[in-house]
Design a protein around this motif. Structure first.
Motif, PDB file in Angstrom:
ATOM      1  N   ILE A  37      42.008  38.714  47.376  1.00  0.00           N
ATOM      2  CA  ILE A  37      41.515  37.469  47.817  1.00  0.00           C
ATOM      3  C   ILE A  37      39.700  37.585  47.813  1.00  0.00           C
ATOM      4  N   ASP A  38      39.312  38.315  48.655  1.00  0.00           N
ATOM      5  CA  ASP A  38      38.184  38.681  48.739  1.00  0.00           C
ATOM      6  C   ASP A  38      37.363  38.966  47.489  1.00  0.00           C
ATOM      7  N   ASP A  39      38.024  39.662  46.601  1.00  0.00           N
ATOM      8  CA  ASP A  39      37.355  40.278  45.302  1.00  0.00           C
ATOM      9  C   ASP A  39      37.204  39.054  44.365  1.00  0.00           C
ATOM     10  N   ALA A  40      38.466  38.062  44.483  1.00  0.00           N
ATOM     11  CA  ALA A  40      38.434  37.100  43.764  1.00  0.00           C
ATOM     12  C   ALA A  40      37.141  36.123  44.035  1.00  0.00           C
ATOM     13  N   LEU A  41      37.076  36.131  45.521  1.00  0.00           N
ATOM     14  CA  LEU A  41      36.145  35.095  45.836  1.00  0.00           C
ATOM     15  C   LEU A  41      34.757  35.504  45.665  1.00  0.00           C
ATOM     16  N   ALA A  42      34.603  36.792  45.729  1.00  0.00           N
ATOM     17  CA  ALA A  42      33.244  37.596  45.425  1.00  0.00           C
ATOM     18  C   ALA A  42      32.775  37.421  43.766  1.00  0.00           C
ATOM     19  N   ARG A  55      35.861  33.556  55.054  1.00  0.00           N
ATOM     20  CA  ARG A  55      36.970  33.614  55.379  1.00  0.00           C
ATOM     21  C   ARG A  55      37.666  34.279  56.444  1.00  0.00           C
ATOM     22  N   LEU A  56      38.372  33.759  57.205  1.00  0.00           N
ATOM     23  CA  LEU A  56      39.131  34.331  58.521  1.00  0.00           C
ATOM     24  C   LEU A  56      40.605  34.658  57.913  1.00  0.00           C
ATOM     25  N   TRP A  57      40.928  36.073  58.614  1.00  0.00           N
ATOM     26  CA  TRP A  57      42.350  36.521  58.224  1.00  0.00           C
ATOM     27  C   TRP A  57      42.587  37.356  59.426  1.00  0.00           C
ATOM     28  N   ILE A 108      36.789  38.795  59.660  1.00  0.00           N
ATOM     29  CA  ILE A 108      35.949  37.894  59.114  1.00  0.00           C
ATOM     30  C   ILE A 108      35.287  38.236  57.865  1.00  0.00           C
ATOM     31  N   SER A 109      35.309  37.550  56.773  1.00  0.00           N
ATOM     32  CA  SER A 109      34.535  37.977  55.611  1.00  0.00           C
ATOM     33  C   SER A 109      33.625  37.030  55.029  1.00  0.00           C
ATOM     34  N   LEU A 110      32.308  37.519  55.102  1.00  0.00           N
ATOM     35  CA  LEU A 110      31.140  36.698  54.685  1.00  0.00           C
ATOM     36  C   LEU A 110      30.893  37.092  53.111  1.00  0.00           C
ATOM     37  N   ILE A 111      31.171  36.075  52.351  1.00  0.00           N
ATOM     38  CA  ILE A 111      30.931  36.477  50.861  1.00  0.00           C
ATOM     39  C   ILE A 111      29.680  35.869  50.275  1.00  0.00           C
TER      40      ILE A 111
END
Length: 286
Positions: A37-42, A55-57, A108-111
């Motif tokens: 998911i983080d790759d797709a968002l990046a 994004r929180l996970w 937490i992911s910051l993109i």
């Protein structure tokens, strides 16, 4: 880092909470899905199809291994030990070594976009500054430096009084970057670290290796609740993360995945599964 707010203080910032809800796939939601998911968002942020995103996970009973961990001499035995103890084991596609996730750990992911203009260190420092800001009313003692004998040690370990409660990794895709942090909020930090310590003992058996793996001491790890002597929960930190974002950003939106993002996600998930095949097959054949 003086310019961290400039990275986050965009006209619009996207917020996604995957900490307690089932995502769009029918299959079980695991850390494999989160990294995809983080790759797709990046990719989406890189192509300016999405604003910068937080994004929180959360994933229960999961050990996330780094790429170097797969080269441990007795990795199959180590993974089997983890699985027999009830852990789901994943090899991630970002930097670092083994970490333990459960329901007391918030990721937490910051993109961010335009990372060709942003150094890797600036990406890390932005996350450090965001967490310091998020917790500024509780403590001014959060430091970033390597905590020796912690699991997944690195220059951007976050600690209070020498005890680590968080670690940061970074994944860059095209011109987008996902800066990911795990925050040990509540629960038994000593037990988490002991699981990682035992994994390395089994997987290495004292043999010399080209890569330097940590000799984990559970006493150098702790949770925010323990360190601040405050009964914090993952829910509390989720609220703080959202409030911090609202304070520095003009607009925060919640937006479902687009068809393009979903297609990128499916492709990246297939790549993650392929990356993890050697470990899975190794266990099945042992």
């Amino acid at each position: 880092m003086e310019n961290w707010k400039n990275l986050i203080a965009q006209t619009t910032f996207r917020y996604i909470d995957h900490s307690s809800t089932k995502i769009f796939d029918q299959e079980a939601y695991t850390a494999l899905h989160s990294f995809a998911i983080d790759d797709a968002l990046a990719l989406s942020v890189s192509d300016q199809l999405s604003p910068p995103t937080m994004r929180l996970w959360v994933h229960s009973n999961t050990i996330v291994l780094g790429i170097p961990d797969a080269k441990l001499p007795y990795i199959n035995e180590g993974v089997q030990q983890l699985q027999q103890a009830g852990f789901h084991v994943v090899i991630r596609n970002s930097g670092g070594l083994a970490v333990a996730l459960d329901n007391g750990v918030l990721n937490i992911s910051l993109i961010f976009p335009d990372v060709k203009k942003l150094s890797i260190h600036e990406g890390y420092e932005a996350m450090v500054s965001f967490v310091q800001y998020m917790l500024r009313d509780l403590t001014a003692d959060i430091k970033a430096y390597e905590i020796v004998h912690s699991y997944c040690p690195g220059d951007y370990d976050l600690s209070i009084n020498g005890k680590k409660f968080a670690g940061i990794s970074q994944r860059r895709v095209k011109d987008g970057a996902a800066v990911q942090i795990y925050l040990d909020v509540e629960g038994n930090s000593y037990k988490r670290a002991s699981v990682i310590r035992d994994f390395y003992m089994t997987s290495k058996k004292g043999e010399p290796t080209k890569f330097s793996y940590p000799m984990v001491d559970p006493n150098v790890m702790s949770s925010l609740s323990e360190l601040l002597q405050t009964p914090l929960t993952v829910k509390d930190i989720k609220i703080r993360a959202m409030n911090a974002l609202l304070e520095v950003c003009e607009h925060v939106i919640e937006k479902d995945f687009t068809q393009t993002e979903y297609a990128h996600y499916r492709k990246r998930l297939a790549q993650m599964k392929k990356r993890n095949e050697p470990i899975i097959l190794g266990i099945e054949d042992s």
